[in-house]
Write a protein that holds these residues in place. Structure first.
Motif, short mmCIF file in Angstrom:
data_model
loop_
_atom_site.label_atom_id
_atom_site.label_comp_id
_atom_site.label_asym_id
_atom_site.label_seq_id
_atom_site.Cartn_x
_atom_site.Cartn_y
_atom_site.Cartn_z
N TYR B 332 0.67 -1.29 -0.01
CA TYR B 332 0.05 -0.27 0.15
C TYR B 332 0.78 1.23 0.08
CZ TYR B 332 -3.87 -3.28 1.30
OH TYR B 332 -4.87 -4.00 1.34
N SER B 333 0.31 2.38 -0.69
CA SER B 333 1.29 3.55 -0.57
C SER B 333 0.20 4.41 0.05
CB SER B 333 1.62 3.88 -1.92
OG SER B 333 0.52 4.27 -2.78
N GLY B 334 0.71 5.77 0.48
CA GLY B 334 -0.04 6.83 0.99
C GLY B 334 -0.67 6.32 2.47
N VAL B 335 0.10 5.65 3.29
CA VAL B 335 -0.71 5.23 4.53
C VAL B 335 -0.02 6.25 5.60
CG1 VAL B 335 -0.29 3.26 6.15
CG2 VAL B 335 -0.29 2.77 3.94
N ALA B 336 -0.91 6.65 6.36
CA ALA B 336 -0.58 7.61 7.32
C ALA B 336 -1.37 7.35 8.77
CB ALA B 336 -1.23 8.96 6.78
N LEU B 337 -0.61 7.87 9.79
CA LEU B 337 -1.33 7.80 11.04
C LEU B 337 -1.99 8.83 11.57
CD1 LEU B 337 1.26 5.95 13.77
CD2 LEU B 337 -0.92 5.15 12.57
N ASP B 338 -2.92 8.56 12.06
CA ASP B 338 -4.08 9.73 12.68
C ASP B 338 -4.02 9.59 14.20
OD1 ASP B 338 -5.96 11.62 13.00
OD2 ASP B 338 -7.10 11.14 11.11
N ILE B 339 -3.68 10.52 14.87
CA ILE B 339 -3.54 10.26 16.13
C ILE B 339 -4.26 11.48 17.08
CG2 ILE B 339 -2.18 9.93 18.26
CD1 ILE B 339 0.14 8.99 16.34
N ARG B 340 -5.13 11.10 17.91
CA ARG B 340 -5.83 12.03 18.67
C ARG B 340 -5.70 11.70 20.17
NH1 ARG B 340 -11.17 13.28 15.02
NH2 ARG B 340 -10.05 12.83 13.11
N SER B 389 -5.87 9.44 26.90
CA SER B 389 -6.12 8.32 25.86
C SER B 389 -6.19 8.82 24.54
CB SER B 389 -7.70 8.07 26.39
OG SER B 389 -8.27 7.47 25.28
N ALA B 390 -5.55 7.62 23.78
CA ALA B 390 -5.12 8.37 22.20
C ALA B 390 -6.28 7.35 21.44
CB ALA B 390 -3.67 8.07 22.00
N GLN B 391 -6.66 7.85 20.49
CA GLN B 391 -7.36 7.26 19.41
C GLN B 391 -6.53 7.26 18.18
OE1 GLN B 391 -10.04 8.98 16.76
NE2 GLN B 391 -11.90 7.79 17.60
N ILE B 392 -6.01 6.12 17.68
CA ILE B 392 -5.16 5.87 16.58
C ILE B 392 -5.63 5.15 15.37
CG2 ILE B 392 -2.72 5.10 16.12
CD1 ILE B 392 -2.36 5.30 19.24
N ARG B 393 -5.79 5.95 14.34
CA ARG B 393 -6.16 5.21 13.01
C ARG B 393 -5.23 5.14 12.02
NH1 ARG B 393 -11.79 6.96 11.89
NH2 ARG B 393 -12.55 7.92 13.57
N LEU B 394 -5.20 3.95 11.40
CA LEU B 394 -4.29 3.70 10.42
C LEU B 394 -5.04 4.16 8.95
CD1 LEU B 394 -1.54 2.89 9.92
CD2 LEU B 394 -2.21 0.60 9.96
N ARG B 395 -4.58 5.07 8.29
CA ARG B 395 -5.39 5.39 7.06
C ARG B 395 -4.90 5.52 5.87
NH1 ARG B 395 -9.27 10.21 9.17
NH2 ARG B 395 -10.61 9.20 7.81
N LYS B 396 -5.52 5.68 4.90
CA LYS B 396 -4.97 5.74 3.33
C LYS B 396 -5.68 6.82 2.74
CE LYS B 396 -4.88 3.27 -1.00
NZ LYS B 396 -3.50 3.74 -1.30
N ASP B 397 -4.82 7.82 2.26
CA ASP B 397 -5.47 9.14 1.55
C ASP B 397 -6.60 9.92 2.23
OD1 ASP B 397 -3.62 8.14 -0.31
OD2 ASP B 397 -5.20 7.19 -1.34
N ALA B 398 -6.56 9.79 3.52
CA ALA B 398 -7.65 10.43 4.44
C ALA B 398 -8.97 9.99 4.51
CB ALA B 398 -7.32 12.07 3.97
N VAL B 399 -9.26 8.98 3.68
CA VAL B 399 -10.53 8.61 3.43
C VAL B 399 -10.63 7.23 4.18
CG1 VAL B 399 -12.22 9.58 1.97
CG2 VAL B 399 -9.88 8.72 0.98
N TYR B 400 -9.84 6.12 3.58
CA TYR B 400 -10.18 5.01 4.02
C TYR B 400 -9.15 4.46 5.31
CZ TYR B 400 -9.92 -0.24 3.32
OH TYR B 400 -10.18 -1.48 3.46
N THR B 401 -10.08 3.72 6.28
CA THR B 401 -9.42 3.35 7.52
C THR B 401 -9.01 2.06 7.32
OG1 THR B 401 -10.36 5.06 8.68
CG2 THR B 401 -9.43 3.25 9.90
#
Lengths: 281, 444
Positions: B332-340, B389-401
């Motif tokens: 996969y390309s364009g993988v990003a972490l999203d951490i809150r 408490s962290a909510q962590i998502r592994l996403r692709k291109d800001a849409v797909y989780t």
């Protein structure tokens, strides 16, 4: 600190004294809420109607015009009425409509209040009381029409008119009895509200509204068995001639109405939690 | 009995006496409730129940009839003054049913519920609002439904309007309100009934973040005043913030109850089905089969210190990396972490402290099948000591989780004094002599 409330699966009928006490307490507690709901409903009812309060006059006037024209054209014949026919029809229609309001009001009000019933535990009596208040308010407006009518047709008025409200209240209570009886089932099954109009139409046919009380034949028998007839006729007679023709049946029906109202009220209280549990999740 | 009653009425204003404290405000004893999924049959059972009750009682209310199931089975717990209990459980676990039985809307099928004190259901936001009427008229109607007298409503009217922030729209019909305004008005009406017990059901999902924070603050204030709470929320964050106890329901059965952290932990473990291993500041996930996966899965979440060594001690002001070991089942390309990250507990706990999104920083990665470790390097850990408490998502291109961890909890400590600070500020101090400048000369 409010008293402790206990909710159990047991029937309240097993604790009759507690049941009667809570009924009394809730009736008192619901006065202010009933007033609020009534004010809310009445102001909303007339605010979005261009003709406003005129809607209280239109049905009896339309009915009287229609039947008077039909009678003058000899489409049908009715016996002698003790006051001029248009006044007779209009006054009776106003009374009949008040009865119908009292009977259909609780069913509609409980159905409309469904989301509220499902979320807040307020005294359920308030809905019924608010509707009764609305019935009274609407009759008050019709009263203006009736007074105008009586002046226009020079209808003789006896001193007994001051007793007419008592008979009228009995008529409204009979309607309320029907309404409270049907309200819980009406929430569960739409059949009730769907059939209510039809039943009321048929019932009107059996009630001396557009014709004087018949005395003969099978039809006369049917009308004599109609509990609305003596209440409605007595109210009209008290307000006009003062000569009462149905005293005995008036008191029989009134007594049964009061007793029946207490019983249906108990039934209403017991039924409502089951109704609430079935209509929402 | 009579003596206790009379002393109670004499000392009504001394509700905080230890004697009344020891009495639970809500006591639920072996409560069960059955429901039926088939509508026609359900209505028929309703009529049958009414008929049975009118003839003196339902003899077998503890047995299931055809097509019925237990929406609640044998639930018992107690709630004391000033306590806050969170109800957790997936959809259909019976949380709302339990609240409705406690508020007396529906009857239990077995057991009993005792309630002492004025109970306000916050399930009822805007109950009885009529869209044609103005905000003012609706406040009066709504608050009387919630059980206040006209006198009491008059006293609180100004506060309600102020809290809901609808001063300028108070005389406009409610149907002209935005959904947020109506929700605010509903919440304000309910919260100003001044109850002893508050039932809160998912209502804080409404409104913008600022108003939400205001609601939480108000709930916090009420709790300080001794109001007891039952809170239902899918977001375990909210439960951790407000409650000290929790009850975990699954399909109507009580699975666990007790201290909030333990119960919420158990709930989250079950929620993500597999056996997640939780240790101090670390979460390890078992591998997923390719067909269960959405492409990439988290396998391990942990921290590394400044030397790149795994660590379980997080120190304010020290270098730190948040590391996520991911297993990809494809390239996969364009993988990003999203951490809150949100702070747990306390009055200022609504909303996120940090929102770090890979896609905002252009931190996209190319993952090939197998394990990779994505690191978020922080030269200084800016978070003040506390639990987060962290909510962590592994996403692709800001849409797909690909994968999501709802709550990764970690504790930050400190060796230096950062009391009275909201965050750590990296800094140095110095002093330089100032050369006097003459008038008319430009400053450097």
């Amino acid at each position: 600190m409010p008293p402790e409330l206990i909710y159990t699966p047991d029937s309240l009928l097993r604790r009759p004294r507690f049941l009667l006490w809570t009924m009394w307490r809730d009736l008192l507690a619901s006065r202010e809420l009933a007033w609020r709901l009534m004010v809310r409903d009445i102001s909303a009812q007339y605010r979005q109607a261009a003709l406003g309060i005129a809607w209280a006059f239109i049905p009896p006037v339309a009915m009287a015009v229609g039947f008077t024209l039909a009678k003058d054209a000899n489409v049908f014949t009715v016996g002698e009425t003790d006051i001029p026919y248009p006044a007779f029809v209009m006054f009776n229609t106003a009374l009949w409509q008040t009865f119908v309001d009292a009977a259909t009001g609780p069913v509609q009000a409980v159905i409309i209040a469904k989301p509220m019933l499902a979320r807040v535990n307020f005294p359920r009596e308030a809905i019924i009381l608010a509707k009764l208040g609305e019935v009274g308010f609407n009759f008050g407006i019709k009263l203006v029409l009736i007074v105008g009518l009586f002046l226009f047709f020079r209808v003789p008025v006896s001193w007994t008119v001051i007793l007419a409200p008592v008979a009228l209240i009995h008529l409204v209570l009979l309607g309320t009895l029907v309404g409270i009886l049907l309200a819980p089932i009406g929430v569960l099954y739409q059949d009730v509200s769907k059939s209510l109009n039809m039943i009321m139409g048929f019932w009107l046919f059996l009630t001396p509204v557009i014709y004087p009380v018949p005395t003969e034949g099978a039809f006369g028998m049917l009308v004599a068995l109609n509990p609305v007839a003596p209440l409605l006729v007595t109210t009209r007679e008290l307000a006009t001639t003062g000569v009462l023709t149905e005293v005995v049946s008036f008191w029989v029906v009134s007594g049964l109405t009061l007793l029946g109202l207490l019983l249906t009220w108990v039934g209403f209280r017991i039924a409502m939690p089951y109704v609430v549990e079935r209509v929402t999740s | 009995m009579t003596i206790r009653l009379s002393t109670e009425s004499l000392t009504e204003s001394f509700m905080a006496t230890p004697e009344s404290d020891s009495q639970p405000v809500i006591s639920v004893e072996g409560v069960s409730k059955k429901f039926c999924r088939d509508l026609r049959r359900s209505l028929f059972y309703g009529v049958k129940d009414i008929a049975a009750d009118l003839t003196g009682g339902r003899p077998h209310s503890d047995r299931l009839r055809p097509q019925e199931f237990w929406a609640l089975k044998d639930i018992s717990f107690q709630l004391h003054r000033g306590q806050a209990v969170g109800l957790v459980g997936s959809n259909g676990a019976g949380k709302s049913t339990l609240l409705r039985i406690i508020s007396g809307l529906i009857k239990p099928d077995t057991g009993r519920v005792r309630v002492r004190g004025r109970l306000a259901p916050l399930i009822a936001l805007g109950a009885g609002f009529n869209p044609i009427l103005t905000g003012r008229e609706n406040i009066y109607a709504n608050m009387s439904i919630l059980g206040l007298t006209t006198q009491q409503i008059k006293q609180r009217f100004a506060e309600v309007v102020e809290f809901a922030e609808i001063e300028e729209a108070i005389d406009a019909p409610v149907q002209t309100y935005s959904s947020g305004m109506a929700a605010r008005l509903g919440f304000a009406c309910a919260i100003y009934t001044e109850p002893n017990i508050l039932l809160v059901d998912e209502v804080l999902a409404v409104g913008d973040a600022r108003f939400k924070a205001k609601c939480y603050r108000r709930l916090y204030e009420l709790r300080q005043r001794g109001v007891a709470f039952i809170l239902v929320n899918h977001n375990s964050q909210a439960i951790l913030n407000i409650c000290d106890q929790a009850i975990y329901l699954t399909r109507g059965a009580l699975v666990a109850q007790g201290e909030v952290n333990a119960v919420v932990d158990q709930y989250e473990r079950d929620l993500f089905l597999n056996s997640i291993e939780r240790s101090e500041n670390r979460m390890v996930f078992p591998p997923k089969a390719a067909e269960e996966s959405n492409g990439i899965d988290f396998r391990d979440l942990f921290f590394r210190d400044g030397d790149g060594q795994p660590t379980q001690t997080l120190l304010t002001g020290e270098p730190l990396s948040l590391c996520a070991v991911c297993e990809a089942h494809d390239s996969y390309s364009g993988v990003a972490l999203d951490i809150r990250i949100a702070k747990v507990g306390g009055i200022e706990s609504a909303g996120y402290v940090l929102s770090l999104r890979g896609q905002n920083d252009d931190a996209f990665f190319q993952l090939s099948p197998g394990l990779s470790e994505i690191r978020l390097q922080m030269p200084y850990l800016g978070l003040a000591p506390g639990v987060y408490s962290a909510q962590i998502r592994l996403r692709k291109d800001a849409v797909y989780t690909f994968d999501l961890v709802e709550s990764f909890r970690f504790t930050v400590t400190s060796q230096q004094n950062v009391n009275k600070c909201q965050f750590y500020q990296p800094r140095s101090w110095s002093m330089v002599p100032v050369v006097p400048v003459s008038a008319g000369q430009l400053l450097p």
